[in-house]
Design a protein around this motif. Structure first.
Motif, short mmCIF file in Angstrom:
data_model
loop_
_atom_site.label_atom_id
_atom_site.label_comp_id
_atom_site.label_asym_id
_atom_site.label_seq_id
_atom_site.Cartn_x
_atom_site.Cartn_y
_atom_site.Cartn_z
N ARG A 116 57.05 71.51 62.64
CA ARG A 116 57.46 71.28 61.15
C ARG A 116 57.53 69.60 61.09
NH1 ARG A 116 60.49 75.75 62.82
NH2 ARG A 116 62.15 74.59 63.69
N MET B 156 57.39 71.08 52.76
CA MET B 156 56.76 71.99 53.71
C MET B 156 55.99 73.21 53.27
SD MET B 156 59.05 71.81 57.18
CE MET B 156 60.41 72.64 56.64
N GLN C 24 57.52 77.35 56.88
CA GLN C 24 58.82 77.68 56.82
C GLN C 24 59.25 78.73 57.22
OE1 GLN C 24 59.77 76.74 52.66
NE2 GLN C 24 58.56 75.06 52.27
N ARG C 25 58.23 79.81 57.39
CA ARG C 25 58.59 81.18 57.93
C ARG C 25 58.45 81.02 59.48
NH1 ARG C 25 55.49 82.72 53.18
NH2 ARG C 25 53.59 82.80 54.15
#
Length: 424
Positions: free
Chosen positions: A357, A387, A392-393
């Motif tokens: 990330r 993002m 994000q998942r």
């Protein structure tokens, strides 16, 4: 931690000031812009080619002097602490910008090839993990694409979308994502690539035809990687150079962008073939093929005349067109994809998915994000504000990577030898 450089610890303050100097110097080194061909050459070349009278394009490049810029970049590198993560980043980045400046001073000469190879590598280099060469991987994807039955493609995959229609679709999607106008989509008749992205602007080549896959690829590749990393880099008050497309970060940036296409199901075998054809074309040019021979190579591979010209143009940016020279940037896509995919799998196994990330916090390399881990934790470098949805998942990403880690342990050749072993 405060973002003002004069309120930072001395080591951070020292490198923040060096970074500001590097940004001022590097802003003048617009590698792709200055190495690009002028508009209008395609129409004349294709008209001549249709008559059988095509000649090698002759490009008049500007004469540039970056001696002051190179001196400043060398000074930044020399003053950076080689034992500090910021010092390592600055030293390597300044060196990379210095090579790019030297390349721009050599535009139109064979010397561009050697400098391009220093920045981007070449087709016969091994892929990360001591795998096959980039050129061997390219030939693998070309072979698979050529073997596939195109009748299996759905009608939606063959419908063409105009640049104007795509412009409207992408603009709507981006406005929805940001809940406002943060990135503007524009049409550009002079663009060499079909699309290009900056922090707040995505350009599409006017007159180009796109597919549904192209639309998804542009959203994931250009907008949600290139634009978002630039936007997040602008949030970095200590290290604003993270908003710039440093040459040394090209492989990671393009690898991350292509990985984004892959993980969202936006990449098709035709796209893999196009990326691979460019690598083979770079190798051909280095081996002596001239512009017309490379143009014909793309034509024979099934590309249109317009796309074949644009693809050959990418290979000969900044170099003589009579063979034996090439601009090698297009070799980074497959190498970067393999590197990023391997890094994501390593991050899952090492329980460090947060590094994946953090890659979106600016334009950095895979090595940078590992070095910067304590700086993120200390608040010196900000986590990304923006993002893409797929990263994000985290659970979905971890599921895909976990399966990839396991599947790579299965040997396809041993399965093929047992015939019925594929029964379930």
């Amino acid at each position: 931690m405060s973002a003002h450089p004069f309120e930072l610890p001395p080591d951070i303050q020292h490198h923040a000031l060096l970074d500001a100097r590097m940004v001022r110097a590097a802003r003048e080194v617009k590698l792709l812009t200055l190495a690009s061909w002028p508009a209008g050459l395609e129409t004349q070349f294709l008209a001549d080619y249709a008559r059988g009278t095509a000649t090698l394009p002759q490009i008049a490049y500007p004469k540039l002097d970056f001696s002051e810029v190179r001196r400043e970049l060398a000074a930044v590198a020399a003053e950076a602490d080689p034992d500090h993560p910021l010092g390592q980043y600055l030293s390597e980045s300044a060196h990379s910008w210095g090579i790019a400046a030297e390349l721009l001073e050599a535009l139109g000469s064979p010397r561009v090839t050697a400098l391009s190879i220093q920045l981007f590598g070449k087709p016969d280099e091994a892929l990360p993990g001591h795998g096959p060469s980039t050129r061997e991987a390219a030939r693998h994807f070309i072979s698979i694409a050529d073997e596939l039955d195109h009748e299996l493609m759905s009608p939606a995959e063959t419908v063409k979308i105009s640049a104007t229609a795509l412009h409207l679709q992408l603009q709507r999607d981006l406005d929805d994502y940001f809940d406002g106008r943060v990135i503007e989509v524009m049409l550009d008749p002079d663009l060499i690539a079909k699309a290009a992205a900056g922090a707040t602007r995505i350009r599409l080549r006017s007159g180009a035809a796109f597919s549904d896959y192209d639309r998804d690829q542009l959203l994931q590749h250009e907008a949600f990687v290139h634009s978002l990393t630039a936007l997040n880099g602008r949030e970095q008050h200590v290290l604003p150079s993270l908003a710039l497309s440093s040459p040394r970060g090209t492989a990671t940036q393009e690898g991350l962008a292509t990985f984004a296409e892959q993980i969202t199901g936006s990449i098709d075998i035709g796209r893999m073939k196009r990326l691979s054809l460019r690598i083979e074309a770079v190798a051909m040019a280095l081996d002596g093929a001239d512009f017309i021979q490379v143009f014909r190579y793309f034509l024979d591979a099934g590309q249109s005349q317009e796309d074949s010209f644009a693809s050959a143009q990418r290979v000969f940016r900044g170099v003589p067109t009579n063979g034996g020279a090439a601009f090698t940037k297009d070799t980074v896509y497959l190498r970067g994809l393999v590197g990023v995919h391997t890094f994501f799998r390593w991050a899952l196994r090492s329980r460090k998915l947060h590094l994946c990330r953090w890659l979106f916090a600016g334009k950095m390399t895979l090595a940078d994000v590992q070095r910067f881990e304590p700086l993120f934790q200390a608040g010196v470098i900000k986590p990304p504000r923006w993002m893409p949805p797929w990263i994000q998942r985290a659970n979905g990403l971890a599921g895909m990577l976990a399966f990839s880690l396991f599947a790579n342990r299965i040997r396809l050749d041993s399965i093929a030898d047992t015939g019925g072993a594929l029964d379930v």
